[in-house]
Design a protein around this motif. Structure first.
Motif, PDB file in Angstrom:
ATOM      1  N   GLY A   1      96.114  -9.469  17.846  1.00  0.00           N
ATOM      2  CA  GLY A   1      96.143 -10.302  16.621  1.00  0.00           C
ATOM      3  C   GLY A   1      97.256 -11.417  16.730  1.00  0.00           C
ATOM      4  O   GLY A   1      96.998 -12.457  16.344  1.00  0.00           O
TER       5      GLY A   1
ATOM      6  N   ARG B   1      96.173 -13.998  18.887  1.00  0.00           N
ATOM      7  CA  ARG B   1      95.304 -14.959  18.408  1.00  0.00           C
ATOM      8  C   ARG B   1      95.914 -15.938  17.325  1.00  0.00           C
ATOM      9  O   ARG B   1      95.624 -17.046  17.213  1.00  0.00           O
ATOM     10  CB  ARG B   1      94.137 -14.337  17.620  1.00  0.00           C
ATOM     11  CG  ARG B   1      93.131 -13.410  18.653  1.00  0.00           C
ATOM     12  CD  ARG B   1      92.208 -12.759  17.945  1.00  0.00           C
ATOM     13  NE  ARG B   1      91.402 -11.581  18.595  1.00  0.00           N
ATOM     14  CZ  ARG B   1      89.925 -11.613  18.653  1.00  0.00           C
ATOM     15  NH1 ARG B   1      89.332 -12.447  17.837  1.00  0.00           N
ATOM     16  NH2 ARG B   1      89.198 -10.617  19.208  1.00  0.00           N
ATOM     17  N   TYR B   2      96.701 -15.180  16.266  1.00  0.00           N
ATOM     18  CA  TYR B   2      97.213 -16.138  15.112  1.00  0.00           C
ATOM     19  C   TYR B   2      98.800 -16.246  15.260  1.00  0.00           C
ATOM     20  O   TYR B   2      99.042 -17.009  14.299  1.00  0.00           O
ATOM     21  CB  TYR B   2      96.843 -15.082  13.978  1.00  0.00           C
ATOM     22  CG  TYR B   2      95.342 -14.908  13.872  1.00  0.00           C
ATOM     23  CD1 TYR B   2      94.250 -15.520  14.238  1.00  0.00           C
ATOM     24  CD2 TYR B   2      95.035 -13.388  14.050  1.00  0.00           C
ATOM     25  CE1 TYR B   2      92.944 -15.124  14.305  1.00  0.00           C
ATOM     26  CE2 TYR B   2      93.864 -12.822  13.980  1.00  0.00           C
ATOM     27  CZ  TYR B   2      92.772 -13.726  14.052  1.00  0.00           C
ATOM     28  OH  TYR B   2      91.481 -13.319  14.155  1.00  0.00           O
TER      29      TYR B   2
ATOM     30  N   SER C   1     100.235  -9.945   8.334  1.00  0.00           N
ATOM     31  CA  SER C   1      99.590  -8.727   9.080  1.00  0.00           C
ATOM     32  C   SER C   1      98.132  -8.865   8.420  1.00  0.00           C
ATOM     33  O   SER C   1      97.107  -8.245   9.399  1.00  0.00           O
ATOM     34  CB  SER C   1     100.291  -7.578   8.608  1.00  0.00           C
ATOM     35  OG  SER C   1     100.508  -7.342   7.388  1.00  0.00           O
TER      36      SER C   1
ATOM     37  N   ARG D   1      95.823 -10.860   8.275  1.00  0.00           N
ATOM     38  CA  ARG D   1      94.997 -11.723   8.965  1.00  0.00           C
ATOM     39  C   ARG D   1      94.168 -10.787  10.186  1.00  0.00           C
ATOM     40  O   ARG D   1      93.276 -11.586  10.781  1.00  0.00           O
ATOM     41  CB  ARG D   1      95.795 -12.653   9.625  1.00  0.00           C
ATOM     42  CG  ARG D   1      96.339 -13.852   8.552  1.00  0.00           C
ATOM     43  CD  ARG D   1      96.496 -15.087   9.381  1.00  0.00           C
ATOM     44  NE  ARG D   1      95.582 -15.667   9.985  1.00  0.00           N
ATOM     45  CZ  ARG D   1      95.654 -16.775  10.842  1.00  0.00           C
ATOM     46  NH1 ARG D   1      96.911 -17.008  11.157  1.00  0.00           N
ATOM     47  NH2 ARG D   1      94.732 -17.464  11.159  1.00  0.00           N
ATOM     48  N   MET D   2      94.591  -9.597  10.250  1.00  0.00           N
ATOM     49  CA  MET D   2      93.738  -8.733  11.331  1.00  0.00           C
ATOM     50  C   MET D   2      92.273  -8.676  10.782  1.00  0.00           C
ATOM     51  O   MET D   2      91.456  -8.444  11.811  1.00  0.00           O
ATOM     52  CB  MET D   2      94.426  -7.404  11.335  1.00  0.00           C
ATOM     53  CG  MET D   2      95.813  -7.318  12.063  1.00  0.00           C
ATOM     54  SD  MET D   2      95.823  -7.685  13.634  1.00  0.00           S
ATOM     55  CE  MET D   2      95.108  -6.467  14.342  1.00  0.00           C
TER      56      MET D   2
ATOM     57  N   ARG E   1      89.964 -10.964  12.945  1.00  0.00           N
ATOM     58  CA  ARG E   1      89.445 -10.565  14.093  1.00  0.00           C
ATOM     59  C   ARG E   1      87.697 -10.065  13.891  1.00  0.00           C
ATOM     60  O   ARG E   1      86.977 -10.393  14.767  1.00  0.00           O
ATOM     61  CB  ARG E   1      90.367  -9.522  14.816  1.00  0.00           C
ATOM     62  CG  ARG E   1      91.509  -9.924  15.282  1.00  0.00           C
ATOM     63  CD  ARG E   1      92.329  -8.500  15.548  1.00  0.00           C
ATOM     64  NE  ARG E   1      91.955  -7.947  16.938  1.00  0.00           N
ATOM     65  CZ  ARG E   1      91.348  -6.847  16.883  1.00  0.00           C
ATOM     66  NH1 ARG E   1      91.175  -6.210  15.878  1.00  0.00           N
ATOM     67  NH2 ARG E   1      91.272  -6.143  18.189  1.00  0.00           N
TER      68      ARG E   1
END
Length: 316
Positions: free
Chosen positions: A264, A267-268, A274, A276-277, A280
């Motif tokens: 994660g 990617r971000y 957190s 934003r997981m 994926r």
């Protein structure tokens, strides 16, 4: 009691705000001058350094982003610790480090409390968060009035270091819950379920949790801003893995969780939120795991009440 507060970030600023709101004699310090200025405008006194706060205050609270920051601040304060001085550490840090720091404070004649918080950043701002306190009972009785202005439920857990051990456990569990909810919500979306209905189905079931009732709302609204970043998650779950390694416990889920969070961050960004997981899985499936009617930010709607000590149930 004159209280100093060092570290006015996401959580620390809210905890310090609760002290100020409840009339505590408060002096603040942070490397971010804008944060200090905001507190000064609201009536707090300001200090020029961590050392000055320890000189001027009866108790100094630290709430800092890393073990390294905690060590640096304590080194600045330690020459000014003596009888009648109390250091209260509210950061999430390594139990061995907090024990070593507490020993240094006690050796200098002061008292030490290991008192991290749990329960969400939104509750830190309303005085309704939970606090673990590791220290002697005598010290606990001294600082309890201060703690009850910042938290609703206060648990005396025993010796210094115990609180930090418990805190990294709770953050491990919260992160595991977050990742499992990401999977559950995505699978329900793929299966054609109404996600608002799915949220309520989970909330009224044996599968519900504090994380679901808070963070799932931010996932579904598309906000994905729980005010807790991936680097802080990695710190906490890394401390839990270290604890397991130190005690020879062969974990299976924990290493996978660390690997997922590392992906994660790749990617971000290292300091991405957190929640934003979930993205994926959205990227992997092409689905949008959102639903109308959910809030962009969490608001604690419980009325503020003076906190209280939680009593541990013991056998006869």
């Amino acid at each position: 009691m004159k209280v100093g507060f060092i570290g006015l970030g996401n959580v620390g600023g809210k905890l310090a705000g609760s002290l100020l709101r409840n009339g505590v004699d408060l002096t603040v310090f942070d490397l971010n001058a804008d944060l200090v200025a905001d507190f000064a405008e609201r009536g707090a006194a300001t200090g020029g350094s961590a050392a000055q706060l320890m000189q001027d205050c009866d108790a100094v609270i630290t709430c800092l982003p890393s073990p390294a920051a905690c060590a640096a601040v304590l080194a600045d304060m330690l020459p000014h610790v003596g009888a009648g001085k109390i250091w209260m550490e509210m950061s999430t840090t390594d139990a061995d480090q907090i024990k070593a720091h507490a020993e240094a404070v006690i050796a200098a004649g002061g008292e030490a409390v290991d008192c991290p918080v749990s329960g969400g950043c939104h509750r830190a701002g309303t005085g309704n968060i939970s606090i673990y306190a590791g220290c002697t009972r005598q010290t606990f009785d001294k600082v309890l009035p201060v703690l009850t202005h910042m938290g609703r439920r206060i648990l005396h857990v025993g010796d210094v270091g115990t609180s930090s051990t418990l805190k990294v456990m709770t953050n491990y569990l919260a992160t595991m819950n977050l990742l499992s909810l990401c999977e559950a919500l995505t699978v329900m979306k793929a299966a054609g379920m109404d996600l608002a209905m799915t949220y309520e189905a989970i909330a009224m079931s044996s599968g519900t949790s504090f994380v679901h009732e808070t963070e799932s709302q931010l996932i579904l609204s598309g906000s994905r801003d729980v005010n807790f970043t991936m680097d802080l998650v990695q710190k906490d779950i890394g401390l839990f893995q270290k604890l397991a390694d130190d005690h020879g416990v062969p974990l299976e889920l924990s290493p996978l969780m660390i690997e997922m969070m590392t992906d994660g961050q790749r990617r971000y960004g290292e300091r991405a939120q957190s929640d934003r997981m979930i993205e994926r899985l959205e990227e992997a499936t092409g689905l949008s795991v959102t639903a109308p009617g959910f809030p962009q930010e969490l608001v604690d709607d419980e009325p503020e009440e003076r906190g209280y000590e939680v009593k541990v149930r013991r056998g006869a």
